[in-house]
Design a protein around this motif. Structure first.
Motif, PDB file in Angstrom:
ATOM      1  N   SER A  49      37.320  28.967  47.787  1.00 36.97           N
ATOM      2  CA  SER A  49      38.519  29.799  47.791  1.00 36.97           C
ATOM      3  C   SER A  49      39.280  29.606  46.489  1.00 36.97           C
ATOM      4  CB  SER A  49      39.415  29.440  48.972  1.00 36.97           C
ATOM      5  OG  SER A  49      38.766  29.729  50.200  1.00 36.97           O
ATOM      6  N   ALA A  50      39.905  30.695  46.010  1.00 41.65           N
ATOM      7  CA  ALA A  50      40.683  30.665  44.768  1.00 41.65           C
ATOM      8  C   ALA A  50      42.103  31.133  45.040  1.00 41.65           C
ATOM      9  CB  ALA A  50      40.018  31.551  43.723  1.00 41.65           C
ATOM     10  N   THR A  51      42.986  30.860  44.090  1.00 46.72           N
ATOM     11  CA  THR A  51      44.396  31.213  44.272  1.00 46.72           C
ATOM     12  C   THR A  51      44.692  32.653  43.857  1.00 46.72           C
ATOM     13  OG1 THR A  51      44.880  30.303  42.089  1.00 46.72           O
ATOM     14  CG2 THR A  51      45.156  28.843  43.981  1.00 46.72           C
ATOM     15  N   ALA A  52      43.829  33.253  43.044  1.00 45.40           N
ATOM     16  CA  ALA A  52      44.060  34.632  42.602  1.00 45.40           C
ATOM     17  C   ALA A  52      43.861  35.583  43.775  1.00 45.40           C
ATOM     18  CB  ALA A  52      43.101  34.986  41.464  1.00 45.40           C
ATOM     19  N   GLN A  53      44.881  36.334  44.135  1.00 41.43           N
ATOM     20  CA  GLN A  53      44.826  37.170  45.324  1.00 41.43           C
ATOM     21  C   GLN A  53      43.753  38.247  45.230  1.00 41.43           C
ATOM     22  OE1 GLN A  53      48.746  38.745  46.074  1.00 41.43           O
ATOM     23  NE2 GLN A  53      49.504  36.827  46.947  1.00 41.43           N
ATOM     24  N   GLN A  54      43.559  38.820  44.067  1.00 45.72           N
ATOM     25  CA  GLN A  54      42.586  39.894  43.920  1.00 45.72           C
ATOM     26  C   GLN A  54      41.156  39.375  43.718  1.00 45.72           C
ATOM     27  OE1 GLN A  54      43.355  43.115  44.488  1.00 45.72           O
ATOM     28  NE2 GLN A  54      45.350  42.214  45.017  1.00 45.72           N
ATOM     29  N   TRP A  55      41.036  38.078  43.465  1.00 48.22           N
ATOM     30  CA  TRP A  55      39.717  37.460  43.252  1.00 48.22           C
ATOM     31  C   TRP A  55      39.665  36.177  44.079  1.00 48.22           C
ATOM     32  CZ3 TRP A  55      36.163  40.194  40.486  1.00 48.22           C
ATOM     33  CH2 TRP A  55      36.658  41.272  39.743  1.00 48.22           C
ATOM     34  N   PRO A  56      39.581  36.307  45.410  1.00 48.49           N
ATOM     35  CA  PRO A  56      39.804  35.166  46.292  1.00 48.49           C
ATOM     36  C   PRO A  56      38.627  34.208  46.463  1.00 48.49           C
ATOM     37  CG  PRO A  56      39.408  37.129  47.585  1.00 48.49           C
ATOM     38  CD  PRO A  56      39.455  37.576  46.164  1.00 48.49           C
ATOM     39  N   LYS A  57      37.424  34.564  45.977  1.00 49.35           N
ATOM     40  CA  LYS A  57      36.269  33.687  46.141  1.00 49.35           C
ATOM     41  C   LYS A  57      35.571  33.485  44.797  1.00 49.35           C
ATOM     42  CE  LYS A  57      36.207  32.768  50.598  1.00 49.35           C
ATOM     43  NZ  LYS A  57      36.228  31.380  51.150  1.00 49.35           N
ATOM     44  N   VAL A  58      35.115  32.256  44.567  1.00 53.89           N
ATOM     45  CA  VAL A  58      34.420  31.930  43.317  1.00 53.89           C
ATOM     46  C   VAL A  58      33.230  31.029  43.618  1.00 53.89           C
ATOM     47  CG1 VAL A  58      36.555  32.058  41.981  1.00 53.89           C
ATOM     48  CG2 VAL A  58      35.754  29.834  42.819  1.00 53.89           C
ATOM     49  N   ALA A  85      32.427  49.480  49.652  1.00 53.01           N
ATOM     50  CA  ALA A  85      32.954  50.208  48.501  1.00 53.01           C
ATOM     51  C   ALA A  85      33.929  49.327  47.720  1.00 53.01           C
ATOM     52  CB  ALA A  85      33.653  51.483  48.967  1.00 53.01           C
ATOM     53  N   GLY A  86      33.824  49.360  46.416  1.00 50.29           N
ATOM     54  CA  GLY A  86      34.764  48.638  45.560  1.00 50.29           C
ATOM     55  C   GLY A  86      34.425  47.182  45.312  1.00 50.29           C
ATOM     56  N   ALA A  87      33.307  46.693  45.835  1.00 53.61           N
ATOM     57  CA  ALA A  87      32.942  45.286  45.640  1.00 53.61           C
ATOM     58  C   ALA A  87      32.567  45.038  44.181  1.00 53.61           C
ATOM     59  CB  ALA A  87      31.787  44.912  46.560  1.00 53.61           C
ATOM     60  N   LYS A  88      33.196  44.023  43.594  1.00 53.01           N
ATOM     61  CA  LYS A  88      32.951  43.705  42.186  1.00 53.01           C
ATOM     62  C   LYS A  88      32.887  42.190  41.998  1.00 53.01           C
ATOM     63  CE  LYS A  88      35.608  47.736  40.552  1.00 53.01           C
ATOM     64  NZ  LYS A  88      34.491  48.485  39.932  1.00 53.01           N
ATOM     65  N   TRP A  89      32.332  41.791  40.847  1.00 49.24           N
ATOM     66  CA  TRP A  89      32.375  40.396  40.432  1.00 49.24           C
ATOM     67  C   TRP A  89      32.558  40.336  38.928  1.00 49.24           C
ATOM     68  CZ3 TRP A  89      26.985  37.533  40.727  1.00 49.24           C
ATOM     69  CH2 TRP A  89      25.987  38.326  40.157  1.00 49.24           C
ATOM     70  N   ARG A  90      32.924  39.150  38.436  1.00 50.57           N
ATOM     71  CA  ARG A  90      33.152  38.982  37.008  1.00 50.57           C
ATOM     72  C   ARG A  90      32.990  37.506  36.637  1.00 50.57           C
ATOM     73  NH1 ARG A  90      39.798  39.634  36.325  1.00 50.57           N
ATOM     74  NH2 ARG A  90      40.339  37.684  37.421  1.00 50.57           N
ATOM     75  N   PHE A 132      32.053  32.215  38.582  1.00 44.61           N
ATOM     76  CA  PHE A 132      31.750  33.600  38.918  1.00 44.61           C
ATOM     77  C   PHE A 132      32.690  34.012  40.046  1.00 44.61           C
ATOM     78  CE2 PHE A 132      27.843  31.764  37.198  1.00 44.61           C
ATOM     79  CZ  PHE A 132      27.591  32.645  36.153  1.00 44.61           C
ATOM     80  N   GLN A 133      33.499  35.039  39.792  1.00 46.19           N
ATOM     81  CA  GLN A 133      34.565  35.439  40.710  1.00 46.19           C
ATOM     82  C   GLN A 133      34.181  36.716  41.476  1.00 46.19           C
ATOM     83  OE1 GLN A 133      37.743  35.785  37.712  1.00 46.19           O
ATOM     84  NE2 GLN A 133      38.660  33.940  38.598  1.00 46.19           N
ATOM     85  N   PHE A 134      34.638  36.789  42.733  1.00 45.05           N
ATOM     86  CA  PHE A 134      34.369  37.932  43.601  1.00 45.05           C
ATOM     87  C   PHE A 134      35.696  38.500  44.086  1.00 45.05           C
ATOM     88  CE2 PHE A 134      30.675  35.326  43.521  1.00 45.05           C
ATOM     89  CZ  PHE A 134      29.591  36.162  43.681  1.00 45.05           C
ATOM     90  N   ASN A 135      35.848  39.829  44.033  1.00 42.33           N
ATOM     91  CA  ASN A 135      37.124  40.433  44.419  1.00 42.33           C
ATOM     92  C   ASN A 135      37.249  40.578  45.933  1.00 42.33           C
ATOM     93  OD1 ASN A 135      35.538  42.661  45.054  1.00 42.33           O
ATOM     94  ND2 ASN A 135      36.632  44.088  43.732  1.00 42.33           N
ATOM     95  N   VAL A 136      38.390  41.101  46.378  1.00 42.70           N
ATOM     96  CA  VAL A 136      38.679  41.199  47.812  1.00 42.70           C
ATOM     97  C   VAL A 136      37.626  42.035  48.525  1.00 42.70           C
ATOM     98  CG1 VAL A 136      40.319  42.047  49.509  1.00 42.70           C
ATOM     99  CG2 VAL A 136      41.156  40.844  47.483  1.00 42.70           C
ATOM    100  N   ALA A 137      37.240  43.162  47.930  1.00 45.49           N
ATOM    101  CA  ALA A 137      36.256  44.034  48.570  1.00 45.49           C
ATOM    102  C   ALA A 137      34.900  43.352  48.714  1.00 45.49           C
ATOM    103  CB  ALA A 137      36.116  45.335  47.777  1.00 45.49           C
ATOM    104  N   ALA A 138      34.634  42.349  47.865  1.00 44.47           N
ATOM    105  CA  ALA A 138      33.338  41.661  47.901  1.00 44.47           C
ATOM    106  C   ALA A 138      33.269  40.580  48.977  1.00 44.47           C
ATOM    107  CB  ALA A 138      33.035  41.047  46.540  1.00 44.47           C
ATOM    108  N   LEU A 139      34.376  40.326  49.666  1.00 43.53           N
ATOM    109  CA  LEU A 139      34.362  39.287  50.697  1.00 43.53           C
ATOM    110  C   LEU A 139      33.352  39.590  51.790  1.00 43.53           C
ATOM    111  CD1 LEU A 139      38.162  38.516  51.172  1.00 43.53           C
ATOM    112  CD2 LEU A 139      36.448  37.118  49.992  1.00 43.53           C
TER     113      LEU A 139
END
Length: 337
Positions: A49-58, A85-90, A132-139
């Motif tokens: 879990s991460a603190t960034a709300q839009q990128w909550p998993k790493v 829909a909208g799942a992204k990573w970075r 490697f970060q995953f956004n909310v839609a990627a949960l």
């Protein structure tokens, strides 16, 4: 559906219409399971879990505490079976001067997804963090294979029994017009090893809708390029051998499509790390379905006899040999006319 080798060597119904004689050898039948277990970042402990709300998993790849090892290339691969829909990573990484750096977000897609953070050449006293970060839609993406720096993470999904060429890290993506992927076998730097025969075998369990071809590439004694003739890949065992030579060379195997699914890959006798190793072999002498009463041909599989109503159809026997006795072994077919 699951097909598994058994002690009594049971065979499918298609093996019921001819008699085949075999000298003793050892064989194995591959296990195939089309129902893969899946997981998601929201439930998998391999994700933090991460603190960034839009990128909550790493998934952490390298930490400052890793020292000079953190400067090495960092890679991740994830095979997705479901993508909201909208799942992204970075990629998140720190720079040489200690600043934070985020790369652009990338859409996650069905199938194989890869990200690579290149190695850096900093002073030995410097280190970096890579995540490697995953956004909310990627949960809620679902995946059945996850690889970090060449190591399968199996805390949430089992080690795979099958893989695609595209997902397996032993293949490289290619930008050539002919090949989408290559398997690099040897280069001139390998010296005398590059002179030996090079054999790649792949047991295909599923093919894309379009025809898939493969071939070998090699360099000649004068350094020019040479391509072998293209071969169409088929379900089952596919093998190409590049003959031995007396000079150092490059050899690669080229594939026109990365969507090929396989459950066994063997290069020069060494099994791939992308799928579970093939099942251990069973000696013909331990097979309960064979007849051992003929002294000259001591292992006989009787598939049918005259009058059983099945002896007019085409017959096929497939046997995967993993070990042969010294001097080899021979098989033949005996049938009535």
């Amino acid at each position: 559906m699951s097909l598994n080798s058994t002690k009594n060597c049971s065979v499918p119904e298609l093996l019921n219409n001819f008699k085949i004689f075999l000298l003793l050898a050892v064989f194995a039948v591959s296990s195939i399971n089309i129902f893969a277990q899946t997981s998601s970042p929201s439930s998998c402990s391999d994700f933090e879990s991460a603190t960034a709300q839009q990128w909550p998993k790493v998934i952490p790849a390298a930490a400052m505490s890793d020292g000079v090892l953190s400067q090495e290339e960092q890679t991740i691969s994830i095979n997705l079976t479901s993508v909201p829909a909208g799942a992204k990573w970075r990629v998140f990484k720190t720079t040489e001067i200690g600043q934070n750096d985020w790369e652009g977000a990338v859409d996650l897609v069905l199938g194989a997804n890869h990200l690579t953070v290149p190695a850096v050449d900093w002073a030995d006293t410097l280190s970096r963090a890579v995540k490697f970060q995953f956004n909310v839609a990627a949960l809620d993406i679902e995946f059945d294979a996850l690889v970090l720096n060449g190591v399968y993470l199996t805390g949430c999904v089992p080690f795979p029994s099958t893989s695609t060429i595209d997902f397996c890290g032993e293949f490289e993506s290619s930008s050539s017009n002919w090949a989408s992927h290559i398997y690099a076998a040897v280069t001139p730097d390998d010296g005398v090893l590059s002179q030996a025969a090079q054999t790649l075998s792949i047991n295909v369990t599923s093919l894309p809708d379009t025809e898939v071809n493969w071939r070998f590439f090699r360099t000649t004694q004068n350094g020019s390029d040479n391509h072998g003739g293209a071969q169409t890949m088929t379900l089952g065992l596919n093998t190409i051998t590049v003959p031995a030579v007396t000079f150092d060379r490059t050899v690669k195997f080229q594939f026109s499509d990365g969507g090929v699914v396989f459950d066994a890959l063997n290069y020069n006798g060494v099994n791939s790390n992308c799928v579970t190793a093939p099942a251990a072999g069973t000696a013909l002498s331990d097979c309960e379905i064979l007849d051992f009463t003929n002294l000259n041909w001591p292992a006989i599989l009787t598939a049918c006899v005259a009058g059983d109503g099945n002896n007019g159809a085409q017959q096929q026997l497939i046997i995967n040999v993993t070990s042969l006795p010294e001097g080899g072994a021979t098989a033949r077919v005996n049938k009535t006319t």
